[in-house]
Design a protein around this motif. Sequence first.
Motif, PDB file in Angstrom:
ATOM      1  N   TYR A  14     -86.037  92.611  71.063  1.00  0.00           N
ATOM      2  CA  TYR A  14     -84.694  92.525  71.751  1.00  0.00           C
ATOM      3  C   TYR A  14     -83.886  91.570  71.165  1.00  0.00           C
ATOM      4  CZ  TYR A  14     -87.021  95.166  75.650  1.00  0.00           C
ATOM      5  OH  TYR A  14     -87.505  96.010  76.422  1.00  0.00           O
ATOM      6  N   ASP A  15     -84.306  90.716  69.985  1.00  0.00           N
ATOM      7  CA  ASP A  15     -83.536  89.861  69.363  1.00  0.00           C
ATOM      8  C   ASP A  15     -82.352  90.569  68.938  1.00  0.00           C
ATOM      9  OD1 ASP A  15     -85.056  87.788  69.943  1.00  0.00           O
ATOM     10  OD2 ASP A  15     -85.925  87.369  67.912  1.00  0.00           O
ATOM     11  N   ARG A  16     -81.136  89.939  68.860  1.00  0.00           N
ATOM     12  CA  ARG A  16     -79.783  90.502  68.278  1.00  0.00           C
ATOM     13  C   ARG A  16     -79.280  91.811  68.631  1.00  0.00           C
ATOM     14  NH1 ARG A  16     -77.522  86.597  65.883  1.00  0.00           N
ATOM     15  NH2 ARG A  16     -76.076  87.856  64.694  1.00  0.00           N
ATOM     16  N   THR A  17     -79.935  92.422  69.915  1.00  0.00           N
ATOM     17  CA  THR A  17     -79.356  93.511  70.302  1.00  0.00           C
ATOM     18  C   THR A  17     -78.181  93.300  71.039  1.00  0.00           C
ATOM     19  OG1 THR A  17     -80.758  93.460  71.997  1.00  0.00           O
ATOM     20  CG2 THR A  17     -81.776  94.551  70.341  1.00  0.00           C
ATOM     21  N   ARG A  18     -77.557  94.351  71.263  1.00  0.00           N
ATOM     22  CA  ARG A  18     -76.164  94.418  71.927  1.00  0.00           C
ATOM     23  C   ARG A  18     -76.339  93.834  73.309  1.00  0.00           C
ATOM     24  NH1 ARG A  18     -72.945  97.736  68.985  1.00  0.00           N
ATOM     25  NH2 ARG A  18     -74.138  98.997  67.535  1.00  0.00           N
ATOM     26  N   HIS A  19     -77.431  94.005  74.182  1.00  0.00           N
ATOM     27  CA  HIS A  19     -77.741  93.443  75.449  1.00  0.00           C
ATOM     28  C   HIS A  19     -77.889  92.141  75.516  1.00  0.00           C
ATOM     29  CE1 HIS A  19     -77.464  95.417  79.312  1.00  0.00           C
ATOM     30  NE2 HIS A  19     -78.502  95.455  79.583  1.00  0.00           N
ATOM     31  N   ARG A 130     -67.385  87.829  79.490  1.00  0.00           N
ATOM     32  CA  ARG A 130     -67.888  89.467  79.075  1.00  0.00           C
ATOM     33  C   ARG A 130     -67.538  89.008  77.514  1.00  0.00           C
ATOM     34  NH1 ARG A 130     -64.313  91.716  83.179  1.00  0.00           N
ATOM     35  NH2 ARG A 130     -63.966  93.327  81.687  1.00  0.00           N
ATOM     36  N   VAL A 131     -68.662  89.806  76.778  1.00  0.00           N
ATOM     37  CA  VAL A 131     -68.413  90.074  75.422  1.00  0.00           C
ATOM     38  C   VAL A 131     -68.490  91.373  75.023  1.00  0.00           C
ATOM     39  CG1 VAL A 131     -69.296  89.206  73.078  1.00  0.00           C
ATOM     40  CG2 VAL A 131     -69.530  87.749  74.812  1.00  0.00           C
ATOM     41  N   GLY A 132     -67.339  92.119  74.654  1.00  0.00           N
ATOM     42  CA  GLY A 132     -67.437  93.358  74.041  1.00  0.00           C
ATOM     43  C   GLY A 132     -68.406  94.142  73.248  1.00  0.00           C
ATOM     44  N   ILE A 133     -68.974  95.231  73.732  1.00  0.00           N
ATOM     45  CA  ILE A 133     -70.013  95.743  72.549  1.00  0.00           C
ATOM     46  C   ILE A 133     -69.649  97.263  72.503  1.00  0.00           C
ATOM     47  CG2 ILE A 133     -71.884  94.228  73.183  1.00  0.00           C
ATOM     48  CD1 ILE A 133     -72.962  96.619  74.786  1.00  0.00           C
ATOM     49  N   SER A 134     -68.339  97.807  72.873  1.00  0.00           N
ATOM     50  CA  SER A 134     -67.828  98.943  73.020  1.00  0.00           C
ATOM     51  C   SER A 134     -68.819 100.007  73.607  1.00  0.00           C
ATOM     52  CB  SER A 134     -67.408  99.387  71.709  1.00  0.00           C
ATOM     53  OG  SER A 134     -66.689  98.604  70.875  1.00  0.00           O
ATOM     54  N   ARG A 135     -68.297 101.214  73.562  1.00  0.00           N
ATOM     55  CA  ARG A 135     -68.964 102.237  73.971  1.00  0.00           C
ATOM     56  C   ARG A 135     -69.992 102.950  73.044  1.00  0.00           C
ATOM     57  NH1 ARG A 135     -70.135 103.460  79.409  1.00  0.00           N
ATOM     58  NH2 ARG A 135     -68.700 102.467  80.499  1.00  0.00           N
ATOM     59  N   LYS A 141     -77.692 107.718  74.424  1.00  0.00           N
ATOM     60  CA  LYS A 141     -77.449 107.190  75.743  1.00  0.00           C
ATOM     61  C   LYS A 141     -77.299 105.808  75.820  1.00  0.00           C
ATOM     62  CE  LYS A 141     -80.699 110.923  77.385  1.00  0.00           C
ATOM     63  NZ  LYS A 141     -81.892 111.596  76.823  1.00  0.00           N
ATOM     64  N   VAL A 142     -76.610 105.396  76.691  1.00  0.00           N
ATOM     65  CA  VAL A 142     -76.347 103.838  77.144  1.00  0.00           C
ATOM     66  C   VAL A 142     -77.408 102.800  76.932  1.00  0.00           C
ATOM     67  CG1 VAL A 142     -75.456 102.163  78.548  1.00  0.00           C
ATOM     68  CG2 VAL A 142     -74.253 104.285  78.604  1.00  0.00           C
ATOM     69  N   PRO A 143     -78.501 103.487  77.493  1.00  0.00           N
ATOM     70  CA  PRO A 143     -79.708 102.217  77.336  1.00  0.00           C
ATOM     71  C   PRO A 143     -80.116 102.284  76.059  1.00  0.00           C
ATOM     72  CG  PRO A 143     -80.073 103.797  79.476  1.00  0.00           C
ATOM     73  CD  PRO A 143     -78.955 104.420  78.497  1.00  0.00           C
ATOM     74  N   ASP A 144     -80.071 103.291  75.247  1.00  0.00           N
ATOM     75  CA  ASP A 144     -80.471 103.268  73.930  1.00  0.00           C
ATOM     76  C   ASP A 144     -79.580 102.448  73.011  1.00  0.00           C
ATOM     77  OD1 ASP A 144     -82.954 104.974  74.263  1.00  0.00           O
ATOM     78  OD2 ASP A 144     -81.706 106.731  73.622  1.00  0.00           O
ATOM     79  N   TYR A 145     -78.252 102.525  73.486  1.00  0.00           N
ATOM     80  CA  TYR A 145     -77.242 101.912  72.812  1.00  0.00           C
ATOM     81  C   TYR A 145     -77.229 100.439  72.757  1.00  0.00           C
ATOM     82  CZ  TYR A 145     -72.569 100.574  71.422  1.00  0.00           C
ATOM     83  OH  TYR A 145     -71.163  99.931  70.709  1.00  0.00           O
ATOM     84  N   VAL A 146     -77.378  99.950  74.154  1.00  0.00           N
ATOM     85  CA  VAL A 146     -77.189  98.429  74.467  1.00  0.00           C
ATOM     86  C   VAL A 146     -78.622  97.799  73.897  1.00  0.00           C
ATOM     87  CG1 VAL A 146     -75.970  98.825  76.431  1.00  0.00           C
ATOM     88  CG2 VAL A 146     -78.172  98.654  76.953  1.00  0.00           C
TER      89      VAL A 146
END
Length: 185
Positions: A14-19, A130-135, A141-146
Amino acid sequence: MKLIIGLGNPGKNYDRTRHNIGFMCIDALAEKWNVTLSESKFKGMYTVVHRPEGKVMLLKPLTYMNLSGECVRPIMDYFDIDVEDIIVIYDDLDLETGKLRLRQKGSAGGHNGIKSLIQHIGTQEFKRIRVGISRPPAGMKVPDYVLSKFSKEEEPVIEQAIEKVVQACEASLSKKFIDVMNEFN
């Protein structure tokens, strides 16, 4: 004591992922203040920093995002930290990548980490960055994206955002949060 919490997921994958933008901001604060999160208690990693403005705890819950409150509430209780003295840093799909939005309170807005905090703390009246990561792009899919990493093009934007978060956190130690909001929003 002030408590600055960065939300994320534990583990190298999970390092350096959007979430994990919250973890990235805590790491940047720790690096700037020349400390490491070496204490482990209540399902989290933390350190207490003695600053001219007073004691500040930096915390990364290790419960996975959706259970963040299971770490934060016991830490607050054990160290007798008031909800007015916490700041939570986390990702936001509804903000453009790298954009910051500071608030003194608010709903979870669909963010499961914040839902968990509200449930365990018993209020939604806590400071947040809150830090924006865009859509996600169409079809993703959102889970894959974050849980994906930032693109090469996004990296400099995210690094600038993290630096602004560090500045906002430092400013919040000596200024009213409303003034920090006016400066960084």
